[in-house]
Design a protein around this motif. Structure first.
Motif, PDB file in Angstrom:
ATOM      1  N   ASN A   1      13.055  -0.803   5.722  1.00  0.00           N
ATOM      2  CA  ASN A   1      12.953  -0.684   4.298  1.00  0.00           C
ATOM      3  C   ASN A   1      11.877  -0.047   3.243  1.00  0.00           C
ATOM      4  O   ASN A   1      11.561   1.055   2.734  1.00  0.00           O
ATOM      5  N   ARG A   2      10.542  -0.095   4.326  1.00  0.00           N
ATOM      6  CA  ARG A   2       9.685   0.176   4.671  1.00  0.00           C
ATOM      7  C   ARG A   2       9.327   1.892   4.533  1.00  0.00           C
ATOM      8  O   ARG A   2       8.806   2.263   4.178  1.00  0.00           O
ATOM      9  N   ALA A   3      10.140   2.163   5.932  1.00  0.00           N
ATOM     10  CA  ALA A   3       9.804   3.891   6.212  1.00  0.00           C
ATOM     11  C   ALA A   3      10.579   3.857   4.573  1.00  0.00           C
ATOM     12  O   ALA A   3      10.234   5.741   4.847  1.00  0.00           O
ATOM     13  N   ALA A   4      12.487   3.772   3.935  1.00  0.00           N
ATOM     14  CA  ALA A   4      12.002   4.620   2.935  1.00  0.00           C
ATOM     15  C   ALA A   4      11.659   4.265   1.901  1.00  0.00           C
ATOM     16  O   ALA A   4      11.168   6.086   0.967  1.00  0.00           O
ATOM     17  N   ARG A   5      11.075   3.363   1.151  1.00  0.00           N
ATOM     18  CA  ARG A   5       9.762   3.130   0.316  1.00  0.00           C
ATOM     19  C   ARG A   5       8.231   4.597   0.495  1.00  0.00           C
ATOM     20  O   ARG A   5       8.124   5.284  -0.252  1.00  0.00           O
TER      21      ARG A   5
ATOM     22  N   ILE B   1      20.311   2.388  -0.509  1.00  0.00           N
ATOM     23  CA  ILE B   1      19.816   2.694  -1.839  1.00  0.00           C
ATOM     24  C   ILE B   1      18.364   1.871  -1.660  1.00  0.00           C
ATOM     25  O   ILE B   1      18.301   0.675  -1.417  1.00  0.00           O
ATOM     26  N   GLU B   2      17.106   2.024  -1.224  1.00  0.00           N
ATOM     27  CA  GLU B   2      16.005   1.203  -1.592  1.00  0.00           C
ATOM     28  C   GLU B   2      14.344   1.151  -3.227  1.00  0.00           C
ATOM     29  O   GLU B   2      14.334  -0.073  -2.947  1.00  0.00           O
ATOM     30  N   GLN B   3      15.422   1.990  -3.153  1.00  0.00           N
ATOM     31  CA  GLN B   3      14.289   1.687  -4.768  1.00  0.00           C
ATOM     32  C   GLN B   3      14.774   3.475  -5.175  1.00  0.00           C
ATOM     33  O   GLN B   3      15.122   3.933  -5.284  1.00  0.00           O
TER      34      GLN B   3
ATOM     35  N   LEU C   1      15.809   9.714   5.969  1.00  0.00           N
ATOM     36  CA  LEU C   1      15.129   9.405   5.234  1.00  0.00           C
ATOM     37  C   LEU C   1      14.914  10.086   3.779  1.00  0.00           C
ATOM     38  O   LEU C   1      14.826  11.520   4.008  1.00  0.00           O
ATOM     39  N   MET C   2      15.434  10.377   2.323  1.00  0.00           N
ATOM     40  CA  MET C   2      15.383  10.764   1.228  1.00  0.00           C
ATOM     41  C   MET C   2      14.350   9.889   0.239  1.00  0.00           C
ATOM     42  O   MET C   2      14.286   9.312   0.184  1.00  0.00           O
ATOM     43  N   ASN C   3      13.783  11.336  -0.672  1.00  0.00           N
ATOM     44  CA  ASN C   3      13.043  10.882  -2.020  1.00  0.00           C
ATOM     45  C   ASN C   3      13.862  11.737  -3.015  1.00  0.00           C
ATOM     46  O   ASN C   3      13.701  12.913  -3.190  1.00  0.00           O
ATOM     47  N   ILE C   4      14.197  11.751  -4.048  1.00  0.00           N
ATOM     48  CA  ILE C   4      15.014  12.163  -4.864  1.00  0.00           C
ATOM     49  C   ILE C   4      14.084  11.345  -6.473  1.00  0.00           C
ATOM     50  O   ILE C   4      14.082  10.531  -6.553  1.00  0.00           O
ATOM     51  N   ARG C   5      13.405  12.969  -6.514  1.00  0.00           N
ATOM     52  CA  ARG C   5      12.679  12.781  -7.607  1.00  0.00           C
ATOM     53  C   ARG C   5      13.353  12.188  -9.198  1.00  0.00           C
ATOM     54  O   ARG C   5      14.641  12.805  -9.161  1.00  0.00           O
ATOM     55  N   VAL C   6      12.783  12.283 -10.323  1.00  0.00           N
ATOM     56  CA  VAL C   6      12.957  11.513 -11.015  1.00  0.00           C
ATOM     57  C   VAL C   6      14.121  12.423 -11.865  1.00  0.00           C
ATOM     58  O   VAL C   6      13.231  13.976 -12.034  1.00  0.00           O
ATOM     59  N   GLY C   7      14.832  12.200 -12.076  1.00  0.00           N
ATOM     60  CA  GLY C   7      15.770  13.800 -12.724  1.00  0.00           C
ATOM     61  C   GLY C   7      16.366  14.604 -12.032  1.00  0.00           C
ATOM     62  O   GLY C   7      17.070  15.577 -12.293  1.00  0.00           O
ATOM     63  N   GLY C   8      16.209  14.744 -10.520  1.00  0.00           N
ATOM     64  CA  GLY C   8      16.334  15.459 -10.040  1.00  0.00           C
ATOM     65  C   GLY C   8      18.031  14.789  -9.685  1.00  0.00           C
ATOM     66  O   GLY C   8      18.424  13.682  -9.633  1.00  0.00           O
ATOM     67  N   GLU C   9      18.919  15.262  -7.703  1.00  0.00           N
ATOM     68  CA  GLU C   9      19.527  15.424  -7.291  1.00  0.00           C
ATOM     69  C   GLU C   9      19.726  15.822  -6.534  1.00  0.00           C
ATOM     70  O   GLU C   9      18.940  16.708  -5.851  1.00  0.00           O
ATOM     71  N   ILE C  10      20.709  14.924  -5.112  1.00  0.00           N
ATOM     72  CA  ILE C  10      20.869  16.045  -4.145  1.00  0.00           C
ATOM     73  C   ILE C  10      22.033  17.470  -3.737  1.00  0.00           C
ATOM     74  O   ILE C  10      21.407  18.634  -2.623  1.00  0.00           O
TER      75      ILE C  10
ATOM     76  N   ILE D   1      11.859   5.991 -11.466  1.00  0.00           N
ATOM     77  CA  ILE D   1      11.036   6.286 -10.268  1.00  0.00           C
ATOM     78  C   ILE D   1      12.119   6.811  -9.573  1.00  0.00           C
ATOM     79  O   ILE D   1      13.137   7.488  -9.853  1.00  0.00           O
ATOM     80  N   PRO D   2      11.353   7.304  -8.232  1.00  0.00           N
ATOM     81  CA  PRO D   2      12.197   8.102  -7.512  1.00  0.00           C
ATOM     82  C   PRO D   2      13.077   7.356  -6.773  1.00  0.00           C
ATOM     83  O   PRO D   2      12.690   6.240  -6.889  1.00  0.00           O
ATOM     84  N   ILE D   3      14.122   7.648  -6.408  1.00  0.00           N
ATOM     85  CA  ILE D   3      15.556   6.846  -5.395  1.00  0.00           C
ATOM     86  C   ILE D   3      14.972   7.285  -4.532  1.00  0.00           C
ATOM     87  O   ILE D   3      15.065   8.184  -3.611  1.00  0.00           O
TER      88      ILE D   3
END
Length: 140
Positions: free
Chosen positions: A20-24, A66-68, A43-52, A110-112
């Motif tokens: 959980n922490r690593a993803a966040r 999904i952690e956040q 681990l992935m970080n999808i920006r606001v308005g973004g997509e895979i 917020i970012p996913i």
């Protein structure tokens, strides 16, 4: 528990971390954290308005947690017919069978932050892609 740095692939060796922490704390679009012979964790970080982005893995099953953040996941057997659509939020688990077209869109403010498990591995061992555009140029 080992300290997580988001900079190395620990695959092939025993490894324990607070996922959980690593993803966040991951700020890269994609970080391959553990790549073994039969399984990979990114681990992935999808920006606001973004997509895979719409994709399919023909021989790889995928699990995403999904952690956040929140958004919309779309899936289907045909890239032009993504009939399976669900809203997702922190705590959601997404199962993508091999051969299924899918996309995850950030529909929140917020970012996913998520982690993804591929079986078998899908990305190069140790891949760290700061942005989606870098990922798109490095991988077909």
């Amino acid at each position: 528990m080992e300290k997580h740095s988001c900079k190395s692939d620990y695959g092939g060796e025993p490894y324990v971390l607070n996922i959980n922490r690593a993803a966040r704390v991951n700020n890269n679009y994609r970080t391959a954290l553990w790549t073994g012979e039969h399984l990979q964790l990114t681990l992935m970080n999808i920006r606001v308005g973004g997509e895979i982005g719409l994709e399919v893995h023909l021989d790889t099953d995928q699990f995403l947690k999904i952690e956040q953040g929140n958004g919309l996941v779309k899936m289907g057997k045909d890239k032009d017919s993504l009939a399976y659509q669900k809203r997702i939020c922190a705590g959601s688990a997404i199962f993508v069978p091999a051969g299924t077209w899918h996309n995850l869109v950030n529909a929140g403010n917020i970012p996913i932050k998520l982690y993804s498990i591929y079986a078998p591995p899908n990305h190069p061992k140790g891949a760290v892609q700061r942005t989606k555009s870098i990922a798109d140029t490095e991988e077909p």
